[in-house]
Design an enzyme around this catalytic site. Structure first.
Site, mmCIF file in Angstrom:
data_model
loop_
_atom_site.group_PDB
_atom_site.id
_atom_site.type_symbol
_atom_site.label_atom_id
_atom_site.label_comp_id
_atom_site.label_asym_id
_atom_site.label_seq_id
_atom_site.Cartn_x
_atom_site.Cartn_y
_atom_site.Cartn_z
ATOM 1 N N LYS A 1 11.782 -86.816 9.309
ATOM 2 C CA LYS A 1 13.222 -87.004 9.450
ATOM 3 C C LYS A 1 13.805 -87.177 8.053
ATOM 4 O O LYS A 1 13.117 -87.627 7.140
ATOM 5 C CB LYS A 1 13.532 -88.234 10.305
ATOM 6 C CG LYS A 1 14.869 -88.148 11.019
ATOM 7 C CD LYS A 1 14.831 -87.170 12.172
ATOM 8 C CE LYS A 1 16.180 -87.077 12.883
ATOM 9 N NZ LYS A 1 16.140 -86.164 14.036
ATOM 10 N N ASP B 1 20.938 -82.385 12.561
ATOM 11 C CA ASP B 1 21.080 -83.598 13.354
ATOM 12 C C ASP B 1 22.548 -84.005 13.227
ATOM 13 O O ASP B 1 23.388 -83.162 12.894
ATOM 14 C CB ASP B 1 20.119 -84.694 12.852
ATOM 15 C CG ASP B 1 19.948 -85.830 13.854
ATOM 16 O OD1 ASP B 1 20.628 -86.854 13.677
ATOM 17 O OD2 ASP B 1 19.162 -85.705 14.806
#
Length: 444
Positions: free
Chosen positions: A125, A165
């Protein structure tokens, strides 16, 4: 449980002031540690300790210039969490809320989510505390180019393949991919979520919302029901919420709500595809709020509230982490909600999740229910490697099959005398695959 308390005590000591990460690990450890009892190979190899420690964390300065020629500075991150079953894979988030705790929780969750898909993807991430809201196109481009100038040192199609995202959509992916291509002089599938004109996949934008609804329907079918005719609450109004709502409508459900940071709209008659088109126009093209849409359309709008007090059969939290708190969960249960399926990442607080797990409702946790997005990212990686594009129908069929497979794995590991514990099933099914690979590699 003493083992759980001892493990969490050590983890918190090593990772202070990271509440989101602590919450995510605790939720998994609660199921994994008892499963490891009687399996000395996991303890000897310190598998779960290694699984909760990222392979590496990259933090860097991002310097860019705004339209007034002022030099601006943000912080960039990439957490490469686990590469046991494939290249690091996980999104980039541009939002002021981005910090180490949030990224580590997301990367840790991604380990299990990616494992559940059955595709060869590790976990990661990244992102920045940069806020794209209110920035011009040129400012966003310059920021993305500066961010990628450093990130490109650490990613690659066989190493780490980021995606989008919150705050990173098709526009930002285009700028990031273009800068990577400029620096490396290569056209490779180093990012997913790309436009269809340059290596993207059909259904990628829709995938998380569609997949969440597919998972909810699988849960209902498992107990002899379906989504048809169900009144549904959806939070959020971004891609996940929009496409969850579209798929719910397609399957015959009634969508009563959508929300954003200003509040939520409530349509007792149910949103239609045409109404969703209007909402998307307000949110995406005009960059306005749901309050503006409600004023123009005459729809009910409840300011600065969440939709969880509306009576409904099912709830789909699709906004952000910890949006369903304990009182919200109590209200949903008291109002007769029988299905809660998480489209966002960890949208339920630990206390609320514990209450939902102890109830007799169908509760689909994020690591299983919202895996559709990364599943189609994996299919995009495959298409890039093959230099071949699958059709929209082929991708949708594969997505549906992947979500069915995730449901089956959850049932395999979570079935009990009182039904299926989907949280336990997702945690254990995700753990077993990654742990098996880590054991095979030895102490690395």
């Amino acid at each position: 449980m003493a083992a759980l308390e001892e493990f969490m005590s050590g983890l918190v000591k090593r990772n202070p002031n990271e509440p989101e990460f602590h919450q995510a690990v605790h939720e998994v450890a609660r199921d994994v540690l008892p499963y490891m009892e009687g399996r000395p190979e996991y303890h000897h190899a310190q598998i779960f300790e290694r699984m909760t420690e990222p392979d590496r964390i990259i933090v860097f300065r991002v310097v860019w210039e705004d339209d007034q020629h002022n030099v601006r500075v943000n912080r960039g991150y990439r957490v490469q969490f686990n590469q046991a079953i494939g290249p690091y894979k996980g999104g980039l988030r541009f939002d002021p809320s981005v910090n180490m705790s949030v990224l580590k929780f997301l990367g840790f969750e991604q380990t299990f989510k990616n494992s559940l898909t059955g595709l060869p993807m590790g976990s990661g991430k990244g992102g920045s505390n940069f806020n794209p809201k209110g920035k011009s196109e040129a400012e966003i481009m310059r920021f993305c180019q500066s961010y990628m100038t450093e990130l490109c040192r650490h990613i690659g199609q066989y190493t780490d393949v980021p995606a989008g995202d919150i705050g990173v959509g098709g526009r930002e992916i285009g700028y990031l991919f273009g800068q990577h291509k400029r620096i490396t002089n290569e056209f490779t599938g180093v990012l997913t979520g790309k436009g269809l004109d340059f290596g993207g996949s059909e259904i990628r934008i829709e995938a998380t919302g569609y997949g969440c609804v597919y998972f909810a329907n699988h849960m209902l079918v498992h107990v002899g029901g379906s989504l048809e005719g169900k009144a549904c609450l959806v939070s959020g109004s971004g891609n996940v919420a929009q496409y969850a709502a579209r798929k719910l409508i397609e399957l015959g459900a009634k969508v009563l709500t959508l929300s954003d940071r200003s509040g939520f709209i409530h349509d007792p008659e149910g949103l239609t595809s045409d109404k969703l088109d209007e909402i998307v126009d307000y949110k995406i093209r005009q960059r306005k709020s749901l309050a503006d849409y409600a004023q123009a359309s005459g729809c009910s709008f409840i300011a600065e509230q969440k939709p969880w007090a509306i009576v409904a059969d099912a709830a789909f939290p699709c906004a952000t982490q910890n949006e369903i708190q304990l009182d919200d969960a109590k209200t949903l249960l008291a109002n007769g909600c029988r299905v809660i399926c998480e489209g966002a990442n960890m949208p339920t607080t630990a206390e609320a999740a514990e209450l939902l797990e102890q109830s007799d409702i169908l509760y689909g946790p994020a690591k299983a229910a919202n895996a559709g997005g990364v599943a189609v990212s994996g299919l995009e990686m495959s298409q890039n490697s093959m230099r071949y594009n699958l059709s929209r129908q082929e991708i949708n069929d594969q997505l549906s099959g992947i979500m069915m497979g995730i449901h089956e794995r959850c049932v395999e590991y979570g079935a009990g005398s009182n039904g299926v514990d989907y949280v336990k099933g997702a945690n254990l099914a995700g753990f077993v695959k990654v742990a098996g690979a880590m054991l095979a590699y030895g102490a690395i």
